[in-house]
Write an enzyme that holds these catalytic residues in place. Structure first.
Site, PDB file in Angstrom:
ATOM      1  N   LYS A  15     -13.351  -1.137   6.092  1.00 40.99           N
ATOM      2  CA  LYS A  15     -13.934  -1.917   4.989  1.00 40.99           C
ATOM      3  C   LYS A  15     -15.000  -2.881   5.490  1.00 40.99           C
ATOM      4  CE  LYS A  15      -9.924  -0.357   3.542  1.00 40.99           C
ATOM      5  NZ  LYS A  15      -9.471   0.567   2.577  1.00 40.99           N
ATOM      6  N   ASP A  64      -0.772  -5.756   9.384  1.00 36.13           N
ATOM      7  CA  ASP A  64      -1.782  -4.774   8.972  1.00 36.13           C
ATOM      8  C   ASP A  64      -3.019  -5.573   8.582  1.00 36.13           C
ATOM      9  OD1 ASP A  64      -3.366  -2.850   7.860  1.00 36.13           O
ATOM     10  OD2 ASP A  64      -1.839  -2.000   6.547  1.00 36.13           O
ATOM     11  N   TRP A 118       0.862  -1.190   0.000  1.00 37.92           N
ATOM     12  CA  TRP A 118       0.000   0.000   0.000  1.00 37.92           C
ATOM     13  C   TRP A 118       0.895   1.236   0.000  1.00 37.92           C
ATOM     14  CZ3 TRP A 118      -1.905   2.741   4.866  1.00 37.92           C
ATOM     15  CH2 TRP A 118      -2.900   3.675   4.562  1.00 37.92           C
TER      16      TRP A 118
END
Ligand code: LMR
Length: 417
Positions: A269, A234, A153
């Protein structure tokens, strides 16, 4: 009177020579490039073409390409509204119930196997807040560098850089086979100096969609432990690969071996709470007492943003502590995952038909993203000629595809290929 003095003082500030010379001190190159992902939001919003497509941001959209507020979230918001709660500050590390529910969500049944005094969870401003506070905590553990996957990311390096960590990369994705090159990955991990932190994405790797298998997680846990590296997970997409219970298997493999670690967790999310910025930093510290860890994390949070926001955490806690709402949330999350998977299969088939190449690897990728070989010129052509917005890495946010726009996307891609 007050507004008169504001006008008076602001006119002094705007016209005095001191102000102009201060501006001159800024270097000529002070305007930086836009953020590669979030920087696309205003460009997309300003694009007047009705057929434009937002395949840039990793966020769920429904079958008409619209953002979704989950049913359980709406119900929780209503229930909270009716309780007329106050808006006092939360404790520095957040709401205790939110914190214990987060631990249960990550570790499930296994959470009872982790001694309570070795795990600490703090509510944070999204997972980005957790990555930042976590990185600062690493420095307190005398860890000053972190290895991130190639690629990862785009914001990982920015966050860690600002937290003052040195950043190195380990091999991950093979751009020819479109898979993890596990041998190369282990080889580069083997070469990391002892005492380095290593960032691992729990599932639905951003941007490649390629995750280690269960056997590979087993192997990685031993390798990382033997090498004396510190794992920092993560966890931003729990529920988007196979389901809530299965998606944290990597973390559970590490904790079963009593390996100390940190987890940056995101509710953006899986609860669709993007703009509410709800996240958590969990720390498992082996022998250290979680009370000591808590004192450090609290000091870092207080010195950074003071205390976390209320509403998103209240929504999450309301849902997770109410069996009916929790069930409704779980069912809708399953449906979201299914829709993304259906679009993924359809994309791979349509690409193979139009471009006459093998795109089966897109079917194997997991989570929100498809990752195909495109170059920045092709991505810019998609943006300029067709109003299709993607980051320059070639990452496609699959939820942005629908039955209505997928053919247009594949045609456009064929034209720029
Ligand atoms: C993404 O990767 O698209 C999301 O995580 C949004 C972001 O902050 O970049």
């Amino acid at each position: 009177m007050l507004s008169l003095s504001i006008i008076f003082f602001s006119s002094i500030i705007l016209t005095t020579p001191e102000f102009r010379s201060f501006m001159l001190l800024l270097p000529k190159t002070s305007q930086l490039p836009d953020d590669p992902i979030l920087g696309l939001i205003p460009l997309y919003n300003q694009d007047p073409r009705p057929e434009k497509m937002n395949l840039a941001i990793g966020g769920y959209k429904d079958g008409n390409g619209l953002p979704v507020v989950m049913n359980a979230v709406r119900k929780a918001e209503l229930a909270l509204y009716e309780q007329h709660l106050n808006k006092e500050y939360l404790p520095i590390d957040g709401d205790p119930l939110f914190r214990s529910e987060t631990i249960k969500l990550i570790f499930g049944q296994d959470s009872s196997l982790i001694p309570a005094n070795s795990i600490h969870c703090a509510q944070t401003i999204g997972a980005s807040g957790a990555l930042t506070v976590g990185a600062e905590f690493l420095k307190e553990l005398n860890i000053h560098s972190i290895a991130i996957s190639d690629p990862t990311w785009t914001n990982h390096s920015s966050l860690f850089h600002h937290a003052g960590l040195q950043i190195t990369e380990y091999s991950y994705y093979d751009r020819i086979t479109h898979e993890i090159n596990f041998e190369k990955m282990c080889d580069s991990i083997n070469r990391l100096p002892q005492g380095t932190a290593i960032l691992l994405q729990t599932c639905c790797h951003n941007p490649t969609g390629c995750d280690p298998t269960e056997e590979q997680w087993e192997y990685l846990s031993s390798l990382i432990d033997d090498r004396g590296l510190f794992p920092f997970f993560d966890c931003a997409y729990q529920g988007f690969d196979r389901g809530i219970a299965e998606d944290t298997r990597g973390i559970r493999i590490f904790t079963k071996k009593n390996i100390p670690l940190c987890i940056a967790y995101s509710y953006s999310k899986n609860f669709g709470l993007y703009g509410e910025r709800v996240g958590a930093l969990c720390t498992i510290t082996g022998n250290s007492d979680s009370i000591e860890v808590r004192s450090h994390i609290n000091r870092l949070i207080r010195g950074n943003y003071s205390s976390p926001p209320l509403q998103g955490a209240r929504i999450v806690t309301t849902i997770l502590t109410n069996p009916e709402l929790k069930n409704e949330w779980n069912i809708q999350l399953d449906q979201m995952r299914e829709r993304i998977y259906t679009m993924r299969l359809s994309l791979a088939d349509k690409l193979a038909k139009k471009i006459s190449e093998d795109f089966d690897f897109v079917k194997k990728q997991r989570g929100m993203f498809g990752f195909i070989k495109t170059n920045p010129d092709q991505i810019m052509a998609l943006r300029e000629q067709y109003g299709i917005y993607m980051p320059l890495s070639g990452r496609i946010s699959i939820p942005g595809l629908t039955e209505h726009n997928i053919d247009a996307f594949v045609d456009a891609l064929k034209n720029v290929f």
